[in-house]
Design a protein around this motif. Structure first.
Motif, PDB file in Angstrom:
ATOM      1  N   ASP A 498     -41.980 -14.654 -19.290  1.00 57.01           N
ATOM      2  CA  ASP A 498     -42.060 -13.351 -18.632  1.00 57.01           C
ATOM      3  C   ASP A 498     -40.862 -12.477 -19.022  1.00 57.01           C
ATOM      4  OD1 ASP A 498     -44.372 -14.126 -17.295  1.00 57.01           O
ATOM      5  OD2 ASP A 498     -43.279 -14.871 -15.550  1.00 57.01           O
ATOM      6  N   LEU A 499     -39.714 -13.118 -19.234  1.00 57.72           N
ATOM      7  CA  LEU A 499     -38.519 -12.363 -19.638  1.00 57.72           C
ATOM      8  C   LEU A 499     -38.716 -11.723 -21.004  1.00 57.72           C
ATOM      9  CD1 LEU A 499     -37.318 -14.185 -17.335  1.00 57.72           C
ATOM     10  CD2 LEU A 499     -35.198 -14.184 -18.644  1.00 57.72           C
ATOM     11  N   ILE A 500     -39.330 -12.462 -21.905  1.00 63.31           N
ATOM     12  CA  ILE A 500     -39.532 -11.937 -23.264  1.00 63.31           C
ATOM     13  C   ILE A 500     -40.369 -10.660 -23.216  1.00 63.31           C
ATOM     14  CG2 ILE A 500     -40.475 -12.418 -25.562  1.00 63.31           C
ATOM     15  CD1 ILE A 500     -39.990 -15.405 -24.980  1.00 63.31           C
ATOM     16  N   TYR A 501     -41.427 -10.680 -22.413  1.00 58.52           N
ATOM     17  CA  TYR A 501     -42.309  -9.515 -22.319  1.00 58.52           C
ATOM     18  C   TYR A 501     -41.638  -8.349 -21.589  1.00 58.52           C
ATOM     19  CZ  TYR A 501     -45.710 -13.068 -23.651  1.00 58.52           C
ATOM     20  OH  TYR A 501     -46.371 -14.078 -24.303  1.00 58.52           O
ATOM     21  N   SER A 502     -40.563  -8.625 -20.854  1.00 62.73           N
ATOM     22  CA  SER A 502     -39.863  -7.574 -20.119  1.00 62.73           C
ATOM     23  C   SER A 502     -38.694  -6.976 -20.895  1.00 62.73           C
ATOM     24  CB  SER A 502     -39.352  -8.125 -18.777  1.00 62.73           C
ATOM     25  OG  SER A 502     -40.425  -8.509 -17.944  1.00 62.73           O
ATOM     26  N   ILE A 503     -38.347  -7.549 -22.034  1.00 62.46           N
ATOM     27  CA  ILE A 503     -37.217  -7.030 -22.821  1.00 62.46           C
ATOM     28  C   ILE A 503     -37.424  -5.570 -23.233  1.00 62.46           C
ATOM     29  CG2 ILE A 503     -35.995  -7.254 -25.031  1.00 62.46           C
ATOM     30  CD1 ILE A 503     -36.228 -10.303 -24.695  1.00 62.46           C
ATOM     31  N   PRO A 504     -38.618  -5.162 -23.715  1.00 61.65           N
ATOM     32  CA  PRO A 504     -38.793  -3.747 -24.091  1.00 61.65           C
ATOM     33  C   PRO A 504     -38.533  -2.785 -22.935  1.00 61.65           C
ATOM     34  CG  PRO A 504     -40.567  -5.071 -25.006  1.00 61.65           C
ATOM     35  CD  PRO A 504     -39.807  -5.961 -24.064  1.00 61.65           C
ATOM     36  N   LYS A 505     -39.020  -3.118 -21.738  1.00 69.17           N
ATOM     37  CA  LYS A 505     -38.796  -2.254 -20.581  1.00 69.17           C
ATOM     38  C   LYS A 505     -37.322  -2.219 -20.210  1.00 69.17           C
ATOM     39  CE  LYS A 505     -39.929   0.545 -17.370  1.00 69.17           C
ATOM     40  NZ  LYS A 505     -40.445   1.887 -17.676  1.00 69.17           N
ATOM     41  N   ALA A 506     -36.639  -3.353 -20.349  1.00 66.38           N
ATOM     42  CA  ALA A 506     -35.207  -3.392 -20.058  1.00 66.38           C
ATOM     43  C   ALA A 506     -34.444  -2.469 -21.000  1.00 66.38           C
ATOM     44  CB  ALA A 506     -34.692  -4.826 -20.181  1.00 66.38           C
ATOM     45  N   TYR A 507     -34.806  -2.477 -22.271  1.00 74.10           N
ATOM     46  CA  TYR A 507     -34.193  -1.550 -23.238  1.00 74.10           C
ATOM     47  C   TYR A 507     -34.426  -0.100 -22.811  1.00 74.10           C
ATOM     48  CZ  TYR A 507     -32.604  -4.471 -27.180  1.00 74.10           C
ATOM     49  OH  TYR A 507     -31.907  -5.330 -27.997  1.00 74.10           O
ATOM     50  N   GLN A 508     -35.641   0.221 -22.402  1.00 73.73           N
ATOM     51  CA  GLN A 508     -35.957   1.594 -21.995  1.00 73.73           C
ATOM     52  C   GLN A 508     -35.112   2.034 -20.807  1.00 73.73           C
ATOM     53  OE1 GLN A 508     -40.162   1.892 -21.280  1.00 73.73           O
ATOM     54  NE2 GLN A 508     -40.725   1.352 -23.377  1.00 73.73           N
ATOM     55  N   LEU A 509     -34.958   1.157 -19.814  1.00 75.14           N
ATOM     56  CA  LEU A 509     -34.155   1.506 -18.653  1.00 75.14           C
ATOM     57  C   LEU A 509     -32.699   1.741 -19.034  1.00 75.14           C
ATOM     58  CD1 LEU A 509     -35.486  -0.823 -15.809  1.00 75.14           C
ATOM     59  CD2 LEU A 509     -35.849   1.617 -16.086  1.00 75.14           C
ATOM     60  N   LEU A 510     -32.166   0.921 -19.911  1.00 72.83           N
ATOM     61  CA  LEU A 510     -30.777   1.086 -20.335  1.00 72.83           C
ATOM     62  C   LEU A 510     -30.584   2.375 -21.117  1.00 72.83           C
ATOM     63  CD1 LEU A 510     -29.919  -2.588 -21.306  1.00 72.83           C
ATOM     64  CD2 LEU A 510     -28.830  -1.248 -19.511  1.00 72.83           C
ATOM     65  N   LYS A 511     -31.552   2.715 -21.948  1.00 71.77           N
ATOM     66  CA  LYS A 511     -31.441   3.945 -22.737  1.00 71.77           C
ATOM     67  C   LYS A 511     -31.511   5.183 -21.855  1.00 71.77           C
ATOM     68  CE  LYS A 511     -33.362   1.991 -27.002  1.00 71.77           C
ATOM     69  NZ  LYS A 511     -34.535   1.934 -27.911  1.00 71.77           N
TER      70      LYS A 511
END
Length: 533
Positions: A498-511
């Motif tokens: 589940d973490l792997i699939y959430s990495i793109p969203k985490a990048y978006q939030l940080l940006k």
């Protein structure tokens, strides 16, 4: 953002007043005003009881009381002292100002006078704890202990000023009676009690506000909180190709443990690696070929589903002849004489190396492994959990849990490696003695495979943005992905994938992160996301 201990905060206060020339009353005014601003902004209430001590923390509480009074709130103030003569100078001055504005205070110097306090606490919408500050030495005694017990028993909501009274500033340990706060407003910097378990569980949401402390007096402090505004993100250029973004070599796997290097490889791709190649036992290669699509595999000698006798030399040649930019090794590789040989060969590689899981267990049985690490001329990152750190150091797990910062710092300085010590909080130590704390992540991540995911992320980012920044960003990104994944599922059901699939969203939030005039954790980054959901 730095994290301070009590003596470090006292040094900043004292020198800001004496050397920079900011009057102590100005610092107190700033503290109380900003705390009141947070309380008024975040909470819906009409009545409040301020329970103040005799020191400067009590003075902060009196400033808060004045601003709440000016906001037309019903405010009652109790001071835990039998005489105003026993108050600190700044506390007493703010008491006089509060009374000038029409406020009233009650002195409580004896246990038998606490009945009125109990009645007012029960009737109020919230209680503001301004009894003890960061300089307090535990435990609480006497009638002040009884006052804290009343607050915990009868208050509907509790806001702590700087730190919940009764907690020790410099540790996560609990000693004696303490306030159980729903929200804490702390000044200038977070303190270790706000960060470490179990103490941090009694702080609630923690807001860090600026009160004009002169930051030059924290230069000697090398302890930091990872926060989104200081995270360095990798960038993609239009004029680029896959080799621009690195080629990670993942080494791991054994019979029954093929999932570990698969997750490390997939997380590396999700974190932005240009290419990922997994070196795996030959007998198990069909499993990897079926599971890895974007990533490549190189099978090497194996025996009974484990790396075989020829594997160390084969891997040595793979590294020598390949164009790899970093290595992540150890995930699910098991421990035998051949895997120990593989670790020995990998440590000779002239590129950054991340060692995790069984890689660490293999490392711990190599003679003079600390000297080998120390002599290595290229960056090495070790990612032990508490048990693996115990095997590496010979310390018992209790010693490590209670002293994670000191253990990680000493180990990194001794061996020259970057240590990512994983526990209820993740502690990063650099060879130069810097410490970074990550407070992202959740209890759902205490499940198999989440460490493998981290290894793939780190292996990617230590090349993309440099070793130290790569570790900081990787650890934060990993924890944030876990928090996002928990919102999609539940902490009980969270899986490493589940973490792997959430990495793109985490990048978006940080940006897209936009800092506020205060820093709040742990919800700052997720609040807008959750509201939109």
């Amino acid at each position: 953002m730095k994290i301070l201990k009590a003596r470090e905060m006292a040094f900043c206060d004292e020198n800001s007043i004496k050397l920079t020339g900011i009057p102590s009353l100005v610092l107190m005014e700033n503290a109380g005003r900003t705390a009141a601003q947070i309380i008024l902004e975040k909470l819906d209430f009409q009545s409040a009881v301020v329970v103040a001590g005799s020191g400067n923390n009590g003075g902060d509480g009196l400033v808060i009381a004045r601003y709440l009074l000016l906001a037309n709130k019903d405010v009652k103030v109790y001071i835990l002292s039998d005489s105003t003569k026993k108050l600190s100078e700044d506390n007493r001055k703010n008491l006089e100002i509060f009374e000038t504005f029409g406020g009233e205070i009650k002195l409580l110097g004896k246990e038998d006078k606490l009945i009125k306090l109990r009645h007012d606490i029960k009737d109020a919408d919230l209680v503001i704890d301004a009894i003890f500050g960061t300089g307090f030495k535990t435990p609480v005694k006497g009638y002040r202990e009884k006052a804290i017990e009343l607050i915990n028993s009868f208050a509907k909501k509790v806001i702590a000023v700087d730190i919940p009274s009764g907690l020790s500033t410099d540790t996560g340990k609990i000693e004696g009676t303490h306030i159980k706060a729903d929200l804490t407003v702390t000044f200038a910097y977070p303190k270790l009690a706000h960060i470490l378990y179990p103490a941090c569980e009694y702080c609630g949401e923690v807001y860090v506000v600026d009160i004009s402390i002169d930051r030059q007096y924290t230069k000697a402090v090398k302890r930091y909180l990872l926060e989104p505004s200081e995270i360095v993100l990798p960038e993609r250029r239009k004029n680029s190709h896959k080799y621009t973004y690195g080629h990670l070599l993942v080494i791991g796997g054994s019979v029954g443990k093929t999932g570990a290097p698969i997750m490390a490889s997939k997380s590396a791709t999700a974190a932005g690696s240009g290419l990922v190649t997994a070196v795996v036992p030959e007998e198990l290669d069909p499993i990897f070929e079926n599971s890895l699509v974007e990533e490549m595999t190189i099978p090497v000698d194996s025996e009974d589903g484990l790396f075989g006798k020829k594997a160390p030399k084969q891997i040595k040649n793979i590294i020598k002849n390949g164009k790899f930019t970093s290595i992540s090794i150890g995930m699910g590789m098991s421990v035998n004489e051949y895997t120990t040989g593989i670790i020995t060969e990998v440590l000779k590689a002239k590129i950054p190396v991340v060692i995790d899981a069984d890689g660490l267990n293999n490392l711990s049985v190599i003679d003079n492994y600390k000297n080998i690490l120390k002599k290595r001329k290229y960056p090495t990152v070790l990612t032990p959990h508490i048990g693996e750190m115990a095997r590496l150091t010979g310390l018992n797990t209790g010693e490590i849990i209670n002293n994670m910062e000191d253990v990680a710092k000493e180990f990194s300085e001794e061996t020259g490696v970057f240590t990512v010590l994983k526990g209820s909080r993740t502690v990063i130590a650099t060879p130069e003695g810097k410490i970074y704390y990550s407070i992202r992540g959740n209890e759902g991540m205490a499940t198999a495979g989440t460490g493998d995911v981290l290894s793939g992320i780190l292996g990617t980012l230590i090349y993309r943005i440099g070793v130290e920044e790569g570790i900081k960003t990787g650890v934060y990104l990993h924890g944030l992905a876990g928090d996002l994944a928990a919102q999609q599922t539940d902490t009980e059901s969270l899986k490493a994938t589940d973490l792997i699939y959430s990495i793109p969203k985490a990048y978006q939030l940080l940006k897209n992160f936009e800092p506020k005039y205060y820093f709040c954790y742990p919800v700052d980054l997720l609040s807008d996301y959750l509201e939109k959901k």
